[in-house]
Design an enzyme around this catalytic site. Structure first.
Site, PDB file in Angstrom:
ATOM      1  N   SER A  93      98.236  -4.678  21.663  1.00  0.00           N
ATOM      2  CA  SER A  93      97.589  -5.966  21.332  1.00  0.00           C
ATOM      3  C   SER A  93      96.680  -5.796  20.127  1.00  0.00           C
ATOM      4  O   SER A  93      96.460  -6.737  19.367  1.00  0.00           O
ATOM      5  CB  SER A  93      96.766  -6.470  22.520  1.00  0.00           C
ATOM      6  OG  SER A  93      97.576  -6.529  23.677  1.00  0.00           O
ATOM      7  N   ASP A 111      99.306   4.297  27.568  1.00  0.00           N
ATOM      8  CA  ASP A 111      97.981   4.753  27.990  1.00  0.00           C
ATOM      9  C   ASP A 111      98.179   5.868  29.019  1.00  0.00           C
ATOM     10  O   ASP A 111      97.909   5.693  30.208  1.00  0.00           O
ATOM     11  CB  ASP A 111      97.191   3.584  28.574  1.00  0.00           C
ATOM     12  CG  ASP A 111      97.021   2.464  27.570  1.00  0.00           C
ATOM     13  OD1 ASP A 111      96.084   2.524  26.777  1.00  0.00           O
ATOM     14  OD2 ASP A 111      97.860   1.534  27.548  1.00  0.00           O
ATOM     15  N   GLY A 126      96.215  -9.208  28.605  1.00  0.00           N
ATOM     16  CA  GLY A 126      96.778 -10.349  27.887  1.00  0.00           C
ATOM     17  C   GLY A 126      97.138 -10.042  26.447  1.00  0.00           C
ATOM     18  O   GLY A 126      97.229  -8.893  26.041  1.00  0.00           O
ATOM     19  N   TYR A 127      97.356 -11.121  25.684  1.00  0.00           N
ATOM     20  CA  TYR A 127      97.904 -11.052  24.325  1.00  0.00           C
ATOM     21  C   TYR A 127      99.201 -10.246  24.405  1.00  0.00           C
ATOM     22  O   TYR A 127      99.388  -9.214  23.764  1.00  0.00           O
ATOM     23  CB  TYR A 127      96.906 -10.454  23.324  1.00  0.00           C
ATOM     24  CG  TYR A 127      97.092 -11.048  21.946  1.00  0.00           C
ATOM     25  CD1 TYR A 127      96.763 -12.372  21.714  1.00  0.00           C
ATOM     26  CD2 TYR A 127      97.644 -10.305  20.910  1.00  0.00           C
ATOM     27  CE1 TYR A 127      96.970 -12.944  20.473  1.00  0.00           C
ATOM     28  CE2 TYR A 127      97.861 -10.873  19.667  1.00  0.00           C
ATOM     29  CZ  TYR A 127      97.517 -12.196  19.452  1.00  0.00           C
ATOM     30  OH  TYR A 127      97.730 -12.764  18.238  1.00  0.00           O
ATOM     31  N   GLN A 170      84.932  -2.312  30.979  1.00  0.00           N
ATOM     32  CA  GLN A 170      85.601  -1.144  30.395  1.00  0.00           C
ATOM     33  C   GLN A 170      85.398  -1.055  28.887  1.00  0.00           C
ATOM     34  O   GLN A 170      85.957  -0.181  28.237  1.00  0.00           O
ATOM     35  CB  GLN A 170      87.091  -1.120  30.757  1.00  0.00           C
ATOM     36  CG  GLN A 170      87.947  -2.162  30.059  1.00  0.00           C
ATOM     37  CD  GLN A 170      89.364  -2.172  30.604  1.00  0.00           C
ATOM     38  OE1 GLN A 170      89.603  -2.521  31.752  1.00  0.00           O
ATOM     39  NE2 GLN A 170      90.323  -1.775  29.771  1.00  0.00           N
ATOM     40  N   HIS A 179     104.215  -5.029  27.357  1.00  0.00           N
ATOM     41  CA  HIS A 179     103.878  -5.677  28.630  1.00  0.00           C
ATOM     42  C   HIS A 179     105.140  -6.235  29.296  1.00  0.00           C
ATOM     43  O   HIS A 179     105.306  -6.142  30.514  1.00  0.00           O
ATOM     44  CB  HIS A 179     102.900  -6.839  28.396  1.00  0.00           C
ATOM     45  CG  HIS A 179     101.593  -6.455  27.781  1.00  0.00           C
ATOM     46  ND1 HIS A 179     101.235  -6.855  26.515  1.00  0.00           N
ATOM     47  CD2 HIS A 179     100.552  -5.724  28.243  1.00  0.00           C
ATOM     48  CE1 HIS A 179     100.019  -6.399  26.235  1.00  0.00           C
ATOM     49  NE2 HIS A 179      99.588  -5.701  27.266  1.00  0.00           N
TER      50      HIS A 179
HETATM   51  P1  AMP Z   1      96.594  -3.717  28.068  1.00  0.00           P
HETATM   52  O1  AMP Z   1      96.856  -5.179  28.073  1.00  0.00           O
HETATM   53  O2  AMP Z   1      96.494  -3.126  26.705  1.00  0.00           O
HETATM   54  O3  AMP Z   1      95.476  -3.309  28.991  1.00  0.00           O
HETATM   55  O4  AMP Z   1      97.898  -3.051  28.679  1.00  0.00           O
HETATM   56  C1  AMP Z   1      98.371  -3.440  29.934  1.00  0.00           C
HETATM   57  C2  AMP Z   1      99.471  -2.504  30.351  1.00  0.00           C
HETATM   58  O5  AMP Z   1     100.528  -2.553  29.405  1.00  0.00           O
HETATM   59  C3  AMP Z   1      98.996  -1.036  30.416  1.00  0.00           C
HETATM   60  O6  AMP Z   1      99.576  -0.420  31.565  1.00  0.00           O
HETATM   61  C4  AMP Z   1      99.540  -0.475  29.145  1.00  0.00           C
HETATM   62  O7  AMP Z   1      99.784   0.920  29.205  1.00  0.00           O
HETATM   63  C5  AMP Z   1     100.838  -1.227  29.004  1.00  0.00           C
HETATM   64  N1  AMP Z   1     101.288  -1.187  27.613  1.00  0.00           N
HETATM   65  C6  AMP Z   1     100.589  -1.544  26.511  1.00  0.00           C
HETATM   66  N2  AMP Z   1     101.304  -1.303  25.392  1.00  0.00           N
HETATM   67  C7  AMP Z   1     102.485  -0.767  25.798  1.00  0.00           C
HETATM   68  C8  AMP Z   1     103.648  -0.285  25.122  1.00  0.00           C
HETATM   69  N3  AMP Z   1     103.737  -0.307  23.809  1.00  0.00           N
HETATM   70  N4  AMP Z   1     104.658   0.200  25.877  1.00  0.00           N
HETATM   71  C9  AMP Z   1     104.579   0.225  27.225  1.00  0.00           C
HETATM   72  N5  AMP Z   1     103.514  -0.206  27.923  1.00  0.00           N
HETATM   73  C10 AMP Z   1     102.484  -0.698  27.222  1.00  0.00           C
END
Ligand code: AMP
Length: 296
Positions: A187, A151, A32-33, A62, A38
């Site tokens: 986020s 990631d 989220g956020y 995690q 995303h």
């Molecule tokens: P998170 O909410 O941080 O767990 O991220 C959820 C998904 O969004 C993960 O697969 C991240 O790798 C992807 N993500 C986060 N930031 C970016 C970004 N700047 N560019 C592309 N994908 C992203």
């Protein structure tokens, strides 16, 4: 767009859509956020699948002790608006009680790939990720799951899990989305004070400088890349380097300092984790991946 909070309802809705010919199911797992990073995953899922499921779950297992689980930014109303405007069909927002009604006694753990970089700095982090992603795969049963290369180690770990356990899902890695000035969207960027936000540009600047010099041939070895990354990041007086590594991708094996990056044909990843004040940021770039993002 349906907002669903229970596993039972989610399963029923996906089954209903699939049995009425909606086509393949795509899953975008997030905490989220939501931001444009995303959104890029949702857009890719929308292009490739008939049912786009976005999950929003800040997964407690995690996060390590002392990490930001409690303070992780949350804004459900805004997230729903972002999801809706990116064509999501189902938003799955389970509470912690729904995902872990009792403490889990089973975990999914990928070895080797998780023992370095973020795995070394955040013990247990990847076990939490692979366990929850496995649960989400079992709940949603997606044909495709979309992950960001922001990631990159997580992509490698999840691809390995899918390969080793014969999970019936295709992982779609998606490129990093950045702000106009180069900062990778995250986020956690909201934690940055203005001065830290400014200094954090050394991450993308160091990666770009290294890639440019590799392309030109003015540096060629992993050791030279490490030194250059460290030098550019250290131009920021407040940058506290956790790691600045050079590894093969997706097998994530650190390259010897004298190993030459050019002409090998293998993909190499330049991977960074740097603290600015209390905020730890990660970023990375692939070298020699003109054919796209390599798979396990
Ligand atoms: P998170 O909410 O941080 O767990 O991220 C959820 C998904 O969004 C993960 O697969 C991240 O790798 C992807 N993500 C986060 N930031 C970016 C970004 N700047 N560019 C592309 N994908 C992203």
């Amino acid at each position: 767009m349906k907002v669903i909070r229970t596993i039972e309802e989610l399963r029923a809705e996906v089954k209903h859509r699939t049995s009425t010919g909606a086509g393949p199911v795509g899953l975008v797992p997030t905490m989220g956020y939501l931001h444009e990073g995303h959104a890029s995953l949702m857009k890719r899922a929308r292009e490739m699948t008939g049912t786009v499921v976005l999950s929003i779950f800040v997964n407690p297992i995690q996060f390590g002790p002392g990490e930001d689980f409690e303070t992780y930014p949350r804004d459900e109303q805004r997230d729903l608006a972002v999801a809706e405007s990116n064509g999501v069909d189902i938003v799955f927002i389970p509470g912690v009680q729904e995902m872990y009604p009792k403490p889990t006694k089973t975990k999914v753990a990928v070895s080797e790939l998780t023992s370095l970089l973020c795995g070394a700095s955040r013990p247990g982090h990847f076990d939490g990720v692979t366990t929850v992603v496995n649960k989400l795969f079992n709940i949603v049963k997606p044909d495709f799951a979309f992950f960001g290369m922001k990631d990159a180690q997580q992509v490698a770990v999840i691809e390995q899990m899918v390969y080793d356990l014969n999970l019936d899902v295709k992982i779609v890695p998606c490129p990093i989305v950045r702000e106009a000035d180069g900062l990778a969207l995250s986020s956690r960027n909201v934690y940055l004070k203005p001065e830290e936000r400014e200094q954090a540009l050394v991450l993308s600047r160091s990666l770009n400088t290294a890639l440019e010099q590799l392309e030109k041939g003015s540096i060629t070895t992993a050791g030279e890349v490490r030194d250059l990354l460290t030098k550019v990041i250290s131009e920021s007086p407040i940058a506290d380097i956790d790691y600045a590594e050079v590894l093969s991708f997706p097998d994530m094996i650190p390259l010897e300092n004298d190993s030459r990056l050019s002409g090998t044909g293998n993909a190499t990843i330049l991977a960074l984790a740097v603290r600015f004040g209390k905020t730890r940021l990660i970023d990375n770039a692939l070298f020699q991946s003109k054919e796209g993002i390599p798979h396990v």
